[in-house]
Scaffold this motif. Structure first.
Motif, short mmCIF file in Angstrom:
data_model
loop_
_atom_site.label_atom_id
_atom_site.label_comp_id
_atom_site.label_asym_id
_atom_site.label_seq_id
_atom_site.Cartn_x
_atom_site.Cartn_y
_atom_site.Cartn_z
N ASP A 31 34.42 39.35 107.01
CA ASP A 31 34.42 39.90 105.66
C ASP A 31 35.33 41.06 105.51
N LYS A 32 35.40 42.03 106.46
CA LYS A 32 36.29 42.96 106.34
C LYS A 32 36.46 43.96 107.78
N GLY A 34 37.72 47.48 108.91
CA GLY A 34 38.55 49.11 108.50
C GLY A 34 38.75 49.65 110.06
N TYR A 55 30.96 41.09 109.37
CA TYR A 55 30.91 39.61 109.63
C TYR A 55 29.69 38.78 109.72
#
Length: 80
Positions: A31-32, A34, A55
């Motif tokens: 999903d992301k 960082g 995730y």
């Protein structure tokens, strides 16, 4: 959704850690991710390279079903 934190003393080692995790845990949908670099007194380089990943893990059957649904939607859009 699951969370995984990676930390290492170089960006190259961080990348290796992430790739090893992805290889071991597949299939999954990220999903992301960082990234952050911070000063550290514990690492040789003086920096800590971190990545926080959100995730979702899938079994292969579920992933194939999602893939099939996406392809059907794309094909339906093309026919219209």
């Amino acid at each position: 959704m699951e969370v995984k934190l990676f930390e290492n003393d170089t960006s190259e080692h961080l990348e290796e850690d992430i790739n090893a995790f992805l290889e071991q845990e597949r299939p999954l949908a990220i999903d992301k991710i960082g990234y952050q670099v911070t000063p550290s007194q514990f690492c040789n380089s003086g920096l800590t390279f971190s990545a926080l990943m959100l995730y979702e893990k899938f079994d292969k059957g579920a992933l194939l079903k999602i893939s099939d649904e996406v392809v059907k939607e794309i094909n339906h859009g093309i026919e219209d």
